[in-house]
Design a protein around this motif. Structure first.
Motif, PDB file in Angstrom:
ATOM      1  N   LEU A 106      35.982  -0.123 -15.928  1.00 54.68           N
ATOM      2  CA  LEU A 106      35.802  -0.649 -17.274  1.00 54.68           C
ATOM      3  C   LEU A 106      34.337  -0.929 -17.571  1.00 54.68           C
ATOM      4  O   LEU A 106      33.850  -0.650 -18.668  1.00 54.68           O
ATOM      5  CB  LEU A 106      36.651  -1.913 -17.458  1.00 54.68           C
ATOM      6  CG  LEU A 106      36.840  -2.411 -18.877  1.00 54.68           C
ATOM      7  CD1 LEU A 106      37.360  -1.319 -19.792  1.00 54.68           C
ATOM      8  CD2 LEU A 106      37.790  -3.593 -18.883  1.00 54.68           C
ATOM      9  N   VAL A 107      33.603  -1.455 -16.594  1.00 49.74           N
ATOM     10  CA  VAL A 107      32.162  -1.711 -16.778  1.00 49.74           C
ATOM     11  C   VAL A 107      31.445  -0.391 -17.042  1.00 49.74           C
ATOM     12  O   VAL A 107      30.625  -0.289 -17.964  1.00 49.74           O
ATOM     13  CB  VAL A 107      31.557  -2.428 -15.552  1.00 49.74           C
ATOM     14  CG1 VAL A 107      30.036  -2.398 -15.587  1.00 49.74           C
ATOM     15  CG2 VAL A 107      32.045  -3.874 -15.486  1.00 49.74           C
ATOM     16  N   LEU A 108      31.749   0.650 -16.257  1.00 50.94           N
ATOM     17  CA  LEU A 108      31.112   1.952 -16.456  1.00 50.94           C
ATOM     18  C   LEU A 108      31.471   2.553 -17.818  1.00 50.94           C
ATOM     19  O   LEU A 108      30.608   3.104 -18.508  1.00 50.94           O
ATOM     20  CB  LEU A 108      31.493   2.911 -15.332  1.00 50.94           C
ATOM     21  CG  LEU A 108      30.914   2.583 -13.956  1.00 50.94           C
ATOM     22  CD1 LEU A 108      31.498   3.507 -12.892  1.00 50.94           C
ATOM     23  CD2 LEU A 108      29.397   2.681 -13.982  1.00 50.94           C
ATOM     24  N   LEU A 109      32.717   2.421 -18.207  1.00 52.52           N
ATOM     25  CA  LEU A 109      33.148   2.935 -19.505  1.00 52.52           C
ATOM     26  C   LEU A 109      32.422   2.224 -20.639  1.00 52.52           C
ATOM     27  O   LEU A 109      31.877   2.869 -21.542  1.00 52.52           O
ATOM     28  CB  LEU A 109      34.659   2.779 -19.657  1.00 52.52           C
ATOM     29  CG  LEU A 109      35.229   3.166 -21.023  1.00 52.52           C
ATOM     30  CD1 LEU A 109      35.092   4.682 -21.233  1.00 52.52           C
ATOM     31  CD2 LEU A 109      36.675   2.743 -21.132  1.00 52.52           C
ATOM     32  N   LEU A 110      32.385   0.906 -20.588  1.00 52.05           N
ATOM     33  CA  LEU A 110      31.717   0.144 -21.646  1.00 52.05           C
ATOM     34  C   LEU A 110      30.212   0.394 -21.650  1.00 52.05           C
ATOM     35  O   LEU A 110      29.595   0.471 -22.716  1.00 52.05           O
ATOM     36  CB  LEU A 110      32.018  -1.344 -21.511  1.00 52.05           C
ATOM     37  CG  LEU A 110      33.458  -1.738 -21.842  1.00 52.05           C
ATOM     38  CD1 LEU A 110      33.690  -3.204 -21.545  1.00 52.05           C
ATOM     39  CD2 LEU A 110      33.796  -1.426 -23.282  1.00 52.05           C
ATOM     40  N   ALA A 111      29.608   0.528 -20.477  1.00 48.66           N
ATOM     41  CA  ALA A 111      28.179   0.829 -20.410  1.00 48.66           C
ATOM     42  C   ALA A 111      27.902   2.202 -21.024  1.00 48.66           C
ATOM     43  O   ALA A 111      26.949   2.360 -21.803  1.00 48.66           O
ATOM     44  CB  ALA A 111      27.690   0.787 -18.964  1.00 48.66           C
ATOM     45  N   GLY A 112      28.720   3.169 -20.719  1.00 44.38           N
ATOM     46  CA  GLY A 112      28.562   4.503 -21.297  1.00 44.38           C
ATOM     47  C   GLY A 112      28.717   4.489 -22.809  1.00 44.38           C
ATOM     48  O   GLY A 112      27.944   5.119 -23.532  1.00 44.38           O
ATOM     49  N   LEU A 113      29.726   3.756 -23.284  1.00 39.72           N
ATOM     50  CA  LEU A 113      29.924   3.656 -24.729  1.00 39.72           C
ATOM     51  C   LEU A 113      28.740   2.966 -25.401  1.00 39.72           C
ATOM     52  O   LEU A 113      28.282   3.398 -26.464  1.00 39.72           O
ATOM     53  CB  LEU A 113      31.212   2.894 -25.034  1.00 39.72           C
ATOM     54  CG  LEU A 113      32.507   3.630 -24.754  1.00 39.72           C
ATOM     55  CD1 LEU A 113      33.704   2.708 -24.944  1.00 39.72           C
ATOM     56  CD2 LEU A 113      32.630   4.853 -25.646  1.00 39.72           C
ATOM     57  N   THR A 114      28.225   1.917 -24.769  1.00 35.55           N
ATOM     58  CA  THR A 114      27.083   1.194 -25.338  1.00 35.55           C
ATOM     59  C   THR A 114      25.863   2.097 -25.398  1.00 35.55           C
ATOM     60  O   THR A 114      25.173   2.151 -26.426  1.00 35.55           O
ATOM     61  CB  THR A 114      26.776  -0.071 -24.504  1.00 35.55           C
ATOM     62  OG1 THR A 114      27.940  -0.892 -24.472  1.00 35.55           O
ATOM     63  CG2 THR A 114      25.618  -0.847 -25.088  1.00 35.55           C
ATOM     64  N   VAL A 115      25.579   2.818 -24.332  1.00 35.13           N
ATOM     65  CA  VAL A 115      24.444   3.740 -24.323  1.00 35.13           C
ATOM     66  C   VAL A 115      24.633   4.807 -25.388  1.00 35.13           C
ATOM     67  O   VAL A 115      23.690   5.152 -26.120  1.00 35.13           O
ATOM     68  CB  VAL A 115      24.264   4.373 -22.918  1.00 35.13           C
ATOM     69  CG1 VAL A 115      23.287   5.528 -22.959  1.00 35.13           C
ATOM     70  CG2 VAL A 115      23.819   3.314 -21.931  1.00 35.13           C
ATOM     71  N   GLY A 116      25.837   5.319 -25.524  1.00 35.55           N
ATOM     72  CA  GLY A 116      26.113   6.335 -26.542  1.00 35.55           C
ATOM     73  C   GLY A 116      25.905   5.817 -27.953  1.00 35.55           C
ATOM     74  O   GLY A 116      25.307   6.493 -28.795  1.00 35.55           O
ATOM     75  N   VAL A 117      26.385   4.606 -28.222  1.00 38.29           N
ATOM     76  CA  VAL A 117      26.224   4.012 -29.553  1.00 38.29           C
ATOM     77  C   VAL A 117      24.751   3.759 -29.846  1.00 38.29           C
ATOM     78  O   VAL A 117      24.249   4.094 -30.923  1.00 38.29           O
ATOM     79  CB  VAL A 117      27.057   2.717 -29.679  1.00 38.29           C
ATOM     80  CG1 VAL A 117      26.673   1.943 -30.929  1.00 38.29           C
ATOM     81  CG2 VAL A 117      28.535   3.046 -29.687  1.00 38.29           C
ATOM     82  N   VAL A 118      24.039   3.173 -28.893  1.00 36.19           N
ATOM     83  CA  VAL A 118      22.613   2.886 -29.090  1.00 36.19           C
ATOM     84  C   VAL A 118      21.847   4.191 -29.292  1.00 36.19           C
ATOM     85  O   VAL A 118      20.996   4.291 -30.186  1.00 36.19           O
ATOM     86  CB  VAL A 118      22.035   2.078 -27.908  1.00 36.19           C
ATOM     87  CG1 VAL A 118      20.521   2.006 -27.968  1.00 36.19           C
ATOM     88  CG2 VAL A 118      22.629   0.676 -27.902  1.00 36.19           C
TER      89      VAL A 118
END
Length: 131
Positions: A106-118
């Motif tokens: 979940l941490v990796l998924l959320l980190a990936g989503l955050t990087v993608g959004v930014v």
């Protein structure tokens, strides 16, 4: 922008650690409970946060401080009062545990989503201003 990303990752990680806890049944009958009284048992230790049900139907959340042949001792999580419960008054015990695999995923998924959004926001703004 880097501060926003760092703050997002911190919040996401915090949410993951609270969201990836699960309750695992440690004992739900007298035979299983009696095995917890043995000195060599390794399922419970001081500091564990457990939920237990008594034979009269009450439920408690307890932070363990001691386990022995007579029962469990600890502080009630909602009131910080020390209490001792004999084995014969306990009908079931569950233990709060963090699932490391789910949490890491979940941490990796959320980190990936955050990087993608930014990254998407940066790309959008760079296109608007022609830089």
């Amino acid at each position: 922008m880097k501060k926003t990303l760092a703050a997002s990752l911190i919040v996401a990680s915090s949410l993951c650690f609270t969201g990836c806890t699960s309750m695992r049944v440690i004992a739900d009958n007298q035979q299983a409970l009696s095995s917890l009284a043995a000195p060599q048992q390794n399922q419970l230790k001081a500091g564990d946060k457990i939920s237990l049900k008594t034979t009269d139907g009450k439920e408690y959340t307890l932070i363990l401080s001691a386990i022995d042949q007579q029962g469990l001792e600890g502080k009630l999580a909602d009131s910080e009062l020390a209490t001792r419960l004999p084995w014969q008054h306990i009908s079931a015990i569950q233990k709060n545990e963090i699932d490391g695999v789910k949490t890491a995923g979940l941490v990796l998924l959320l980190a990936g989503l955050t990087v993608g959004v930014v990254s998407g926001i940066q790309h959008m703004f760079s296109g608007m201003f022609g830089s």
